[in-house]
Design a protein around this motif. Structure first.
Motif, PDB file in Angstrom:
ATOM      1  N   VAL A 172     -27.164 -16.027  50.130  1.00  0.00           N
ATOM      2  CA  VAL A 172     -26.279 -16.357  51.243  1.00  0.00           C
ATOM      3  C   VAL A 172     -26.637 -17.753  51.746  1.00  0.00           C
ATOM      4  CG1 VAL A 172     -25.485 -15.689  53.544  1.00  0.00           C
ATOM      5  CG2 VAL A 172     -26.085 -13.923  51.856  1.00  0.00           C
ATOM      6  N   GLN A 173     -25.644 -18.643  51.820  1.00  0.00           N
ATOM      7  CA  GLN A 173     -25.874 -20.026  52.206  1.00  0.00           C
ATOM      8  C   GLN A 173     -25.167 -20.349  53.528  1.00  0.00           C
ATOM      9  OE1 GLN A 173     -27.884 -22.202  50.506  1.00  0.00           O
ATOM     10  NE2 GLN A 173     -28.390 -20.423  49.216  1.00  0.00           N
ATOM     11  N   PRO A 174     -25.789 -21.197  54.382  1.00  0.00           N
ATOM     12  CA  PRO A 174     -25.200 -21.528  55.692  1.00  0.00           C
ATOM     13  C   PRO A 174     -24.068 -22.546  55.585  1.00  0.00           C
ATOM     14  CG  PRO A 174     -27.261 -22.709  55.401  1.00  0.00           C
ATOM     15  CD  PRO A 174     -27.115 -21.819  54.199  1.00  0.00           C
ATOM     16  N   ARG A 175     -22.900 -22.062  55.165  1.00  0.00           N
ATOM     17  CA  ARG A 175     -21.735 -22.939  55.039  1.00  0.00           C
ATOM     18  C   ARG A 175     -20.477 -22.119  55.299  1.00  0.00           C
ATOM     19  NH1 ARG A 175     -22.948 -22.115  49.247  1.00  0.00           N
ATOM     20  NH2 ARG A 175     -21.210 -20.917  48.362  1.00  0.00           N
ATOM     21  N   GLN A 176     -19.348 -22.788  55.419  1.00  0.00           N
ATOM     22  CA  GLN A 176     -18.054 -22.130  55.596  1.00  0.00           C
ATOM     23  C   GLN A 176     -17.271 -22.084  54.277  1.00  0.00           C
ATOM     24  OE1 GLN A 176     -16.873 -20.630  58.422  1.00  0.00           O
ATOM     25  NE2 GLN A 176     -18.875 -21.048  59.327  1.00  0.00           N
ATOM     26  N   ALA A 177     -17.425 -23.127  53.474  1.00  0.00           N
ATOM     27  CA  ALA A 177     -16.689 -23.201  52.208  1.00  0.00           C
ATOM     28  C   ALA A 177     -17.492 -24.070  51.231  1.00  0.00           C
ATOM     29  CB  ALA A 177     -15.294 -23.776  52.432  1.00  0.00           C
ATOM     30  N   PRO A 178     -17.299 -23.856  49.943  1.00  0.00           N
ATOM     31  CA  PRO A 178     -16.490 -22.812  49.321  1.00  0.00           C
ATOM     32  C   PRO A 178     -17.109 -21.431  49.536  1.00  0.00           C
ATOM     33  CG  PRO A 178     -17.805 -23.900  47.655  1.00  0.00           C
ATOM     34  CD  PRO A 178     -18.021 -24.668  48.923  1.00  0.00           C
ATOM     35  N   ILE A 179     -16.301 -20.401  49.399  1.00  0.00           N
ATOM     36  CA  ILE A 179     -16.819 -19.056  49.640  1.00  0.00           C
ATOM     37  C   ILE A 179     -17.876 -18.696  48.603  1.00  0.00           C
ATOM     38  CG2 ILE A 179     -16.235 -16.606  49.768  1.00  0.00           C
ATOM     39  CD1 ILE A 179     -13.514 -17.390  50.832  1.00  0.00           C
ATOM     40  N   TYR A 180     -17.602 -18.969  47.330  1.00  0.00           N
ATOM     41  CA  TYR A 180     -18.564 -18.651  46.263  1.00  0.00           C
ATOM     42  C   TYR A 180     -18.849 -19.889  45.420  1.00  0.00           C
ATOM     43  CZ  TYR A 180     -17.685 -13.684  47.143  1.00  0.00           C
ATOM     44  OH  TYR A 180     -17.571 -12.447  47.734  1.00  0.00           O
ATOM     45  N   THR A 181     -20.062 -19.973  44.917  1.00  0.00           N
ATOM     46  CA  THR A 181     -20.392 -20.894  43.836  1.00  0.00           C
ATOM     47  C   THR A 181     -21.067 -20.091  42.739  1.00  0.00           C
ATOM     48  OG1 THR A 181     -22.632 -21.492  44.587  1.00  0.00           O
ATOM     49  CG2 THR A 181     -20.768 -22.754  45.497  1.00  0.00           C
ATOM     50  N   TYR A 182     -20.952 -20.584  41.509  1.00  0.00           N
ATOM     51  CA  TYR A 182     -21.521 -19.873  40.361  1.00  0.00           C
ATOM     52  C   TYR A 182     -22.222 -20.853  39.442  1.00  0.00           C
ATOM     53  CZ  TYR A 182     -21.828 -17.741  35.771  1.00  0.00           C
ATOM     54  OH  TYR A 182     -22.296 -17.298  34.559  1.00  0.00           O
ATOM     55  N   GLU A 183     -23.339 -20.410  38.871  1.00  0.00           N
ATOM     56  CA  GLU A 183     -24.055 -21.195  37.870  1.00  0.00           C
ATOM     57  C   GLU A 183     -24.756 -20.251  36.911  1.00  0.00           C
ATOM     58  OE1 GLU A 183     -27.490 -24.722  37.585  1.00  0.00           O
ATOM     59  OE2 GLU A 183     -27.175 -23.609  39.462  1.00  0.00           O
ATOM     60  N   ARG A 184     -24.626 -20.536  35.636  1.00  0.00           N
ATOM     61  CA  ARG A 184     -25.347 -19.790  34.609  1.00  0.00           C
ATOM     62  C   ARG A 184     -26.636 -20.541  34.333  1.00  0.00           C
ATOM     63  NH1 ARG A 184     -25.740 -14.697  32.561  1.00  0.00           N
ATOM     64  NH2 ARG A 184     -26.840 -14.800  30.570  1.00  0.00           N
ATOM     65  N   ARG A 185     -27.790 -19.916  34.612  1.00  0.00           N
ATOM     66  CA  ARG A 185     -29.070 -20.615  34.493  1.00  0.00           C
ATOM     67  C   ARG A 185     -30.149 -19.650  34.053  1.00  0.00           C
ATOM     68  NH1 ARG A 185     -29.378 -22.061  39.414  1.00  0.00           N
ATOM     69  NH2 ARG A 185     -31.121 -20.795  40.160  1.00  0.00           N
ATOM     70  N   GLU A 186     -30.926 -20.050  33.053  1.00  0.00           N
ATOM     71  CA  GLU A 186     -32.059 -19.273  32.566  1.00  0.00           C
ATOM     72  C   GLU A 186     -31.656 -17.838  32.191  1.00  0.00           C
ATOM     73  OE1 GLU A 186     -34.826 -19.588  35.744  1.00  0.00           O
ATOM     74  OE2 GLU A 186     -35.447 -21.624  35.232  1.00  0.00           O
ATOM     75  N   GLY A 187     -30.482 -17.721  31.572  1.00  0.00           N
ATOM     76  CA  GLY A 187     -30.028 -16.421  31.101  1.00  0.00           C
ATOM     77  C   GLY A 187     -29.542 -15.480  32.175  1.00  0.00           C
ATOM     78  N   ARG A 188     -29.260 -15.997  33.381  1.00  0.00           N
ATOM     79  CA  ARG A 188     -28.800 -15.144  34.478  1.00  0.00           C
ATOM     80  C   ARG A 188     -27.595 -15.778  35.168  1.00  0.00           C
ATOM     81  NH1 ARG A 188     -33.259 -14.096  38.673  1.00  0.00           N
ATOM     82  NH2 ARG A 188     -31.969 -12.281  39.193  1.00  0.00           N
ATOM     83  N   ASP A 189     -26.795 -14.918  35.818  1.00  0.00           N
ATOM     84  CA  ASP A 189     -25.683 -15.376  36.650  1.00  0.00           C
ATOM     85  C   ASP A 189     -26.209 -15.593  38.067  1.00  0.00           C
ATOM     86  OD1 ASP A 189     -23.878 -15.166  34.552  1.00  0.00           O
ATOM     87  OD2 ASP A 189     -23.295 -13.113  35.072  1.00  0.00           O
ATOM     88  N   HIS A 190     -26.164 -16.826  38.539  1.00  0.00           N
ATOM     89  CA  HIS A 190     -26.637 -17.151  39.886  1.00  0.00           C
ATOM     90  C   HIS A 190     -25.426 -17.442  40.779  1.00  0.00           C
ATOM     91  CE1 HIS A 190     -30.977 -17.512  38.947  1.00  0.00           C
ATOM     92  NE2 HIS A 190     -30.535 -17.871  37.739  1.00  0.00           N
ATOM     93  N   TRP A 191     -25.266 -16.636  41.820  1.00  0.00           N
ATOM     94  CA  TRP A 191     -24.164 -16.776  42.764  1.00  0.00           C
ATOM     95  C   TRP A 191     -24.695 -17.188  44.138  1.00  0.00           C
ATOM     96  CZ3 TRP A 191     -19.134 -16.123  41.240  1.00  0.00           C
ATOM     97  CH2 TRP A 191     -18.904 -15.426  40.046  1.00  0.00           C
ATOM     98  N   THR A 192     -23.868 -17.938  44.862  1.00  0.00           N
ATOM     99  CA  THR A 192     -24.107 -18.130  46.284  1.00  0.00           C
ATOM    100  C   THR A 192     -22.819 -17.795  47.018  1.00  0.00           C
ATOM    101  OG1 THR A 192     -23.385 -20.450  46.541  1.00  0.00           O
ATOM    102  CG2 THR A 192     -25.649 -20.070  45.734  1.00  0.00           C
ATOM    103  N   VAL A 193     -22.945 -17.382  48.279  1.00  0.00           N
ATOM    104  CA  VAL A 193     -21.792 -17.037  49.095  1.00  0.00           C
ATOM    105  C   VAL A 193     -21.935 -17.700  50.456  1.00  0.00           C
ATOM    106  CG1 VAL A 193     -22.851 -14.889  49.947  1.00  0.00           C
ATOM    107  CG2 VAL A 193     -20.345 -15.134  49.938  1.00  0.00           C
ATOM    108  N   ALA A 194     -20.817 -18.114  51.029  1.00  0.00           N
ATOM    109  CA  ALA A 194     -20.822 -18.773  52.338  1.00  0.00           C
ATOM    110  C   ALA A 194     -21.059 -17.739  53.430  1.00  0.00           C
ATOM    111  CB  ALA A 194     -19.504 -19.494  52.568  1.00  0.00           C
TER     112      ALA A 194
END
Length: 512
Positions: A244-266
């Motif tokens: 969970v990130q302290p922002r309003q937008a974008p709602i989601y970000t995605y990155e494929r890193r080290e064999g895993r799906d890394h998500w952040t949400v606003a």
């Protein structure tokens, strides 16, 4: 007329009124493989629309209804008589537009006639060594067979089969094998990353290749989890994470890193609590990760999974899990419009024809060629996928309706399609309407389609397709705007009203 009465009428036309629905499907699949289906009809396949054929002349013309609907963009409409293959009514019937999820009806017929209605997908556990004293002296392999419907409950059943086989430990490695189908990162790369209906595809799939993200606010902070839940189980996953990130937008970000799906949400987009499904990008690793957790719950510890190496010694089957029969899978696909199911059954059908497509577009070309051989006239179809999610798919309403009008197709597809309830001019549902309509809808932003069958009380049968698209407006959308763009909902309401009004107009004419 109730839908069950309609099917009783259709079955009676086959000369076997007592046959079961499953038996009817199986028999038709066996009999419809004849090369004779590719032969052209004796009469011209390009007749002019003839609104006087059973249609009341006092009813509005189709062109007038299209004009009144005020659906910006283009519209293509076709009504086909199944008995003669004649075009009874149309508006720009040769105009090629995106059919959206109406494509799934064509994919269903393609799969039924290529794989057969008795086809089942098989997920297996394989071993490379013997079981001695409860220890598997070798490697364990979770091998997918392309099943798009495998869920956590079924995977747990497969995990329990280890114990049933007398296995208490595995000395070797744990591998996953998803090579039964090509590995494809997403159905439509132009869609936003977080849309659960646009997952990756592989030969080993789980939960429609989605992971459940859940959040709850506690003492001013958010507790988040990622799991592979089913009706009774909620195993945590290690291949996806959320921050969970302290922002309003974008709602989601995605990155494929080290064999895993890394998500952040606003943080600003989260309420007190909630949850949603997010896609996974390496389905094989996801399914194996969950299987490892489920096996651990039975007391069997497995090493972290690895992709199956090419030089592994030959393996033998330890246990297997069969999917439901194909018609049941397709019924769920058509009811819930599940994109992953359409892509898996479409790719599997193409492979059954002897091809080995590496992309959805390549498999779509095989499906287009297969349909071209069935059509009674030269038809131009472009399938970029099997689900209709990609807007570069193009087909005319006449070609789609004619494809549905193939001999016997109504009996195979009809029981799998959803009934359509019409509304009168005041918007009231016509629940006791005497004409049965069953069809597949299709919706993208500024694209709306409906294709299926009409069966009036007379027992005559018709195939139809209605498509509208504002491609200029759709082309202006950015990738981020493709989730819920402004103006898309009112446009779709007008398009659906046009579909209703055309069907109402046709069925009132067909009743006379």
């Amino acid at each position: 007329m109730f839908l069950s009465q309609v099917w009783a009428l259709l079955w009676s036309m086959t000369g076997s009124p007592q046959i079961s629905r499953r038996g009817l499907l199986t028999g038709l699949a066996a009999g419809l493989a004849s090369p004779a289906l590719a032969n052209a009809p004796g009469r011209s396949p390009f007749p002019k629309p003839r609104p006087g054929d059973g249609m009341r002349r006092a009813l509005p013309a189709t062109a007038d209804l299209v004009a009144r609907a005020n659906v910006r963009g283009a519209t293509s409409v076709a009504l086909i008589d199944l008995e003669s293959n004649m075009l009874l009514d149309g508006f720009a019937p040769a105009l090629r537009l995106p059919p959206a999820s109406t494509t799934k009806a064509l994919t269903a017929l393609y799969a039924l006639r290529t794989l057969g209605p008795s086809h089942r997908f098989v997920t297996q556990l394989l071993r490379t060594g013997p079981i001695e004293g409860g220890v598997l002296k070798g490697d364990l392999i979770l091998a997918g067979g392309g099943d798009p419907t495998l869920d956590t409950d079924a995977l747990a059943e497969l995990a329990r089969s280890l114990s049933d086989a007398g296995v208490t430990a595995v000395s070797g490695n744990f591998y996953h094998d998803g090579t039964a189908l090509p590995s494809i990162a997403s159905i439509d790369p132009g869609q936003p990353d977080h849309l659960g209906y646009n997952p990756a595809i592989a030969g080993l799939n789980l939960n429609f290749n989605r992971v459940y993200f859940e959040w709850k606010r506690e003492d001013g902070n958010y507790a988040v989890s990622m799991d592979a839940r089913s009706g009774t189980l909620r195993p945590r996953v290690r291949v996806s994470s959320m921050s969970v990130q302290p922002r309003q937008a974008p709602i989601y970000t995605y990155e494929r890193r080290e064999g895993r799906d890394h998500w952040t949400v606003a943080r600003g987009a989260l309420g007190r609590e909630g949850g949603r499904w997010l896609p996974v990008r390496e389905p094989e690793a996801y399914a194996a990760d969950v299987f490892r957790t489920l096996a651990g719950q039975t007391g069997i510890s497995l090493k972290p999974s690895q992709p199956l190496p090419a030089d592994l010694p030959s393996a033998t089957s330890l246990s297997a899990l069969n999917s439901a029969a194909l018609p049941q899978i397709l019924r769920g696909m058509l009811k819930y419009s599940t994109n992953l199911t359409a892509e898996c059954v479409g790719l599997s059908a193409t492979q059954a024809l002897g091809a080995r497509p590496e992309t959805l577009a390549a498999s779509g070309r095989s499906m287009a060629s297969w349909y071209a051989a069935q059509m009674p006239y030269p038809a131009e179809m472009t399938f970029s996928d099997h689900s209709g999610l990609t807007d570069s798919t193009r087909i005319s309403s006449r070609d789609l309706a004619t494809a549905l009008a193939q001999r016997g197709a109504i009996t195979e597809l009809g029981p799998l399609l959803k009934p359509v309830t019409l509304r009168d001019r005041q918007g009231n549902q016509l629940s006791d309407y005497p004409t049965a309509i069953f069809a597949k809808t299709g919706t993208l932003n500024f694209v709306s389609a409906l294709g299926g069958y009409i069966v009036p009380p007379s027992g005559k049968r018709y195939a139809f397709c209605i498509m509208s698209a504002d491609l200029d407006r759709r082309a202006l959308l950015t990738r981020a705007q493709r989730d819920r763009p402004e103006g898309a909902r009112p446009w779709a309401r007008r398009a659906r009203k046009l579909q209703n009004d055309l069907l109402l107009n046709w069925t009132r004419g067909l009743l006379t």
